[in-house]
Design a protein around this motif. Structure first.
Motif, PDB file in Angstrom:
ATOM      1  N   MET A 103       0.838  -1.197   0.000  1.00 40.69           N
ATOM      2  CA  MET A 103       0.000   0.000   0.000  1.00 40.69           C
ATOM      3  C   MET A 103       0.878   1.254   0.000  1.00 40.69           C
ATOM      4  SD  MET A 103      -2.896   0.819   2.829  1.00 40.69           S
ATOM      5  CE  MET A 103      -2.791   2.438   3.473  1.00 40.69           C
ATOM      6  N   THR A 104       0.549   2.213  -0.818  1.00 42.55           N
ATOM      7  CA  THR A 104       1.315   3.453  -0.870  1.00 42.55           C
ATOM      8  C   THR A 104       1.007   4.310   0.361  1.00 42.55           C
ATOM      9  OG1 THR A 104       1.143   3.409  -3.264  1.00 42.55           O
ATOM     10  CG2 THR A 104       1.781   5.494  -2.261  1.00 42.55           C
ATOM     11  N   PRO A 105       2.033   4.790   1.069  1.00 42.40           N
ATOM     12  CA  PRO A 105       1.768   5.618   2.249  1.00 42.40           C
ATOM     13  C   PRO A 105       1.158   6.957   1.855  1.00 42.40           C
ATOM     14  CG  PRO A 105       4.116   5.594   1.715  1.00 42.40           C
ATOM     15  CD  PRO A 105       3.464   4.625   0.803  1.00 42.40           C
ATOM     16  N   ALA A 106       0.515   7.596   2.858  1.00 42.09           N
ATOM     17  CA  ALA A 106      -0.031   8.932   2.592  1.00 42.09           C
ATOM     18  C   ALA A 106       1.095   9.821   2.118  1.00 42.09           C
ATOM     19  CB  ALA A 106      -0.654   9.487   3.866  1.00 42.09           C
ATOM     20  N   SER A 107       0.817  10.683   1.153  1.00 39.30           N
ATOM     21  CA  SER A 107       1.909  11.442   0.547  1.00 39.30           C
ATOM     22  C   SER A 107       2.454  12.520   1.474  1.00 39.30           C
ATOM     23  CB  SER A 107       1.437  12.060  -0.768  1.00 39.30           C
ATOM     24  OG  SER A 107       0.316  12.874  -0.530  1.00 39.30           O
ATOM     25  N   ASP A 108       1.793  12.774   2.604  1.00 38.11           N
ATOM     26  CA  ASP A 108       2.392  13.721   3.549  1.00 38.11           C
ATOM     27  C   ASP A 108       3.237  12.992   4.601  1.00 38.11           C
ATOM     28  OD1 ASP A 108       0.374  12.506   4.938  1.00 38.11           O
ATOM     29  OD2 ASP A 108      -0.369  14.337   5.881  1.00 38.11           O
ATOM     30  N   GLN A 109       3.348  11.689   4.487  1.00 39.58           N
ATOM     31  CA  GLN A 109       4.074  10.921   5.505  1.00 39.58           C
ATOM     32  C   GLN A 109       5.551  11.318   5.603  1.00 39.58           C
ATOM     33  OE1 GLN A 109       2.239   9.030   7.576  1.00 39.58           O
ATOM     34  NE2 GLN A 109       4.099   9.020   8.824  1.00 39.58           N
ATOM     35  N   PRO A 110       6.248  11.631   4.494  1.00 42.63           N
ATOM     36  CA  PRO A 110       7.647  12.060   4.642  1.00 42.63           C
ATOM     37  C   PRO A 110       7.787  13.296   5.529  1.00 42.63           C
ATOM     38  CG  PRO A 110       7.194  11.500   2.363  1.00 42.63           C
ATOM     39  CD  PRO A 110       5.874  11.457   3.077  1.00 42.63           C
ATOM     40  N   VAL A 111       6.838  14.206   5.464  1.00 40.12           N
ATOM     41  CA  VAL A 111       6.905  15.402   6.314  1.00 40.12           C
ATOM     42  C   VAL A 111       6.689  15.014   7.771  1.00 40.12           C
ATOM     43  CG1 VAL A 111       5.890  17.661   6.803  1.00 40.12           C
ATOM     44  CG2 VAL A 111       6.084  16.867   4.448  1.00 40.12           C
ATOM     45  N   ILE A 112       5.693  14.167   7.998  1.00 33.79           N
ATOM     46  CA  ILE A 112       5.423  13.742   9.372  1.00 33.79           C
ATOM     47  C   ILE A 112       6.633  12.987   9.931  1.00 33.79           C
ATOM     48  CG2 ILE A 112       3.840  12.414  10.848  1.00 33.79           C
ATOM     49  CD1 ILE A 112       2.598  14.860   9.335  1.00 33.79           C
ATOM     50  N   ASP A 113       7.227  12.124   9.125  1.00 31.52           N
ATOM     51  CA  ASP A 113       8.410  11.375   9.578  1.00 31.52           C
ATOM     52  C   ASP A 113       9.555  12.333   9.916  1.00 31.52           C
ATOM     53  OD1 ASP A 113       7.039   9.039   9.180  1.00 31.52           O
ATOM     54  OD2 ASP A 113       7.973   8.582   7.242  1.00 31.52           O
ATOM     55  N   TYR A 114       9.749  13.304   9.040  1.00 40.99           N
ATOM     56  CA  TYR A 114      10.826  14.286   9.255  1.00 40.99           C
ATOM     57  C   TYR A 114      10.621  15.022  10.584  1.00 40.99           C
ATOM     58  CZ  TYR A 114      12.983  18.926   8.854  1.00 40.99           C
ATOM     59  OH  TYR A 114      13.662  20.094   9.109  1.00 40.99           O
ATOM     60  N   LEU A 115       9.398  15.443  10.826  1.00 44.50           N
ATOM     61  CA  LEU A 115       9.116  16.190  12.057  1.00 44.50           C
ATOM     62  C   LEU A 115       9.276  15.298  13.285  1.00 44.50           C
ATOM     63  CD1 LEU A 115       6.022  18.245  10.839  1.00 44.50           C
ATOM     64  CD2 LEU A 115       8.347  19.066  11.165  1.00 44.50           C
ATOM     65  N   GLN A 116       8.803  14.077  13.203  1.00 46.10           N
ATOM     66  CA  GLN A 116       8.876  13.198  14.369  1.00 46.10           C
ATOM     67  C   GLN A 116      10.318  12.818  14.701  1.00 46.10           C
ATOM     68  OE1 GLN A 116       6.033  10.119  13.340  1.00 46.10           O
ATOM     69  NE2 GLN A 116       4.402  11.181  14.430  1.00 46.10           N
ATOM     70  N   GLU A 117      11.180  12.790  13.687  1.00 44.68           N
ATOM     71  CA  GLU A 117      12.591  12.473  13.954  1.00 44.68           C
ATOM     72  C   GLU A 117      13.273  13.562  14.779  1.00 44.68           C
ATOM     73  OE1 GLU A 117      14.375  11.837  10.182  1.00 44.68           O
ATOM     74  OE2 GLU A 117      13.479   9.851   9.924  1.00 44.68           O
ATOM     75  N   LEU A 118      12.684  14.748  14.811  1.00 47.71           N
ATOM     76  CA  LEU A 118      13.301  15.858  15.556  1.00 47.71           C
ATOM     77  C   LEU A 118      12.918  15.853  17.029  1.00 47.71           C
ATOM     78  CD1 LEU A 118      12.749  18.670  12.904  1.00 47.71           C
ATOM     79  CD2 LEU A 118      14.860  17.453  13.391  1.00 47.71           C
TER      80      LEU A 118
END
Lengths: 249, 178
Positions: free
Chosen positions: A1-16
């Motif tokens: 399944m393709t992830p939501a296209s805003d997931q890279p932004v959410i991942d980036y923010l959560q890594e901080l």
């Protein structure tokens, strides 16, 4: 399944979420603080840096360094005349124990951007022994934007240490004269140690403990050390050699 | 002791401000300067804070304001240089570029996408996903109702999902379209 296209932004923010401040920013922050608080800031900074997450190291956002803030350098210098006039321990001729390895080790608790005047170190008291030294901010080492927060000539004052972990200051002369040159630290021998710097003429101090009890402690070379219970200090007063009260705080 | 509390407050302020500034501006000198400025401001104004429980909200407000101002200043400088042209460079965020594997730099792309959101949307999404704050605390920082927070975050995510760069990135991360 393709992830939501805003997931890279959410991942980036959560890594901080685990990102810790740059060690240099912590050190610089310490330099703009009220002098008697600086030592604690640097100690806290070190603790935080030591415990910083693997994320920062893994991402390389800030380089990880196990010992990011070096001890204060010892440099040639002279204690200002107004300080020696009020804190005459610095006028005492130096003795071998003033330059002992124990003295140097105790003073490593003071960290950059402070520097210690080489000739100012004096050993005082016996058990425990403390070391006083005159320290100042190395203004030239500060970024220009932080230099603006420094008083002319930088923050400077009397630093007192029992060990690398138990030290306080540097206390400017004005703080010493108004009874604000003190701190309480956990002592390696157990309990908490009150460390204070007082001007000439103060022979003993009395500490008022919570509950109203008073304890009396001698002053050695402008320094007073006293074991105190946790959170028990309620005030203090200065006594002269005859036991007369000079000031209350 | 009060002094120790103040020390902890200063370090906490620097930590929160660093995360906010890096999220929006990216790692580097600009984020570091903003975080330091915020921490110094907190130190200078700490006597104005009557309720220590409100420290975090106070720091978040200052950090967001200063970070967004820094971003705005950078945009203005670039606009001036480019005589009004507004593009990716004018947002002062590096445009995503393929790396050796042909993928875009995810962090740059994320910051570019964030820069295209409205300021309150950006603030809400940073508070939620960087600082993990619940609606009530985000509402306290932004000075709005909880319902507004939900609306801001939903709208922000919808706008992010509509950005073509991010669609490419998400597809690349998942190993290609299926």
């Amino acid at each position: 399944m393709t992830p939501a296209s805003d997931q890279p932004v959410i991942d980036y923010l959560q890594e901080l979420r685990e990102l810790e401040p740059d060690p240099a920013a912590l050190a610089a922050l310490g330099a703009v603080r009220r002098p008697r608080r600086v030592r604690r800031t640097l100690a806290l900074s070190l603790a935080i840096v030591a415990g910083s997450s693997a994320l920062a190291a893994a991402t390389g956002v800030w380089p990880r360094n196990p010992d990011p803030i070096p001890p204060a350098r010892v440099v040639p210098g002279a204690v200002p005349a107004d300080v020696t006039a009020a804190v005459s321990v610095f006028e005492r001729p130096p003795r071998p124990r003033d330059r002992s390895p124990e003295a140097r080790a105790a003073l490593t608790g003071l960290r950059s951007p402070f520097v210690v005047d080489a000739g100012s170190v004096r050993a005082v008291g016996t058990t425990p022994r403390a070391y006083v030294a005159f320290a100042r901010t190395d203004v030239a080492a500060l970024p220009p934007r932080l230099r603006a927060h420094e008083p002319p000539g930088g923050t400077q004052g009397v630093y007192v240490a029992v060990s690398p972990a138990v030290g306080d200051g540097p206390f400017p002369l004005v703080d010493i004269e108004r009874g604000a040159a003190w701190g309480i630290k956990e002592h390696s021998a157990g309990g908490r140690l009150f460390t204070g710097v007082v001007p000439d003429g103060v022979a003993r101090v009395q500490l008022r403990l919570r509950g109203g009890a008073w304890t009396t402690h001698p002053v050695h070379g402008n320094v007073v050390l006293a074991k105190v219970d946790e959170g028990a200090l309620d005030g203090w007063r200065w006594l002269d050699a005859d036991g007369r009260t000079l000031r209350r705080f | 002791m009060r002094t120790s509390d103040t020390d902890a407050q200063a370090v906490r302020a620097l930590t929160l401000a660093t995360r906010t500034a890096v999220a929006i501006l990216g790692p580097g000198e600009q984020a570091r300067d903003v975080a330091q400025d915020v921490a110094v401001r907190v130190l200078e104004r700490r006597s104005q804070l009557r309720d220590p429980d409100k420290l975090a909200a106070w720091v978040h407000r200052i950090a967001l304001r200063e970070t967004l101002r820094a971003q705005q200043r950078a945009r203005t400088r670039t606009r001036t240089r480019r005589e009004g042209e507004l593009d990716d460079a004018a947002l002062d965020v590096a445009a995503p570029s393929p790396d050796q594997a042909g993928r875009m730099d995810a962090a740059h792309a994320a910051r570019l996408a964030l820069a295209r959101l409205g300021e309150r949307e950006r603030a809400a999404i940073v508070l939620r996903y960087v600082h993990d704050l619940p609606d009530s605390q985000i509402a306290a920082v932004l000075g709005c109702r909880r319902g507004t927070v939900n609306s801001l975050i939903s709208r922000a995510r919808a706008r992010l999902r509509a950005m073509p760069d991010l669609q490419l990135l998400a597809t690349a991360d998942s190993g290609g379209p299926r």
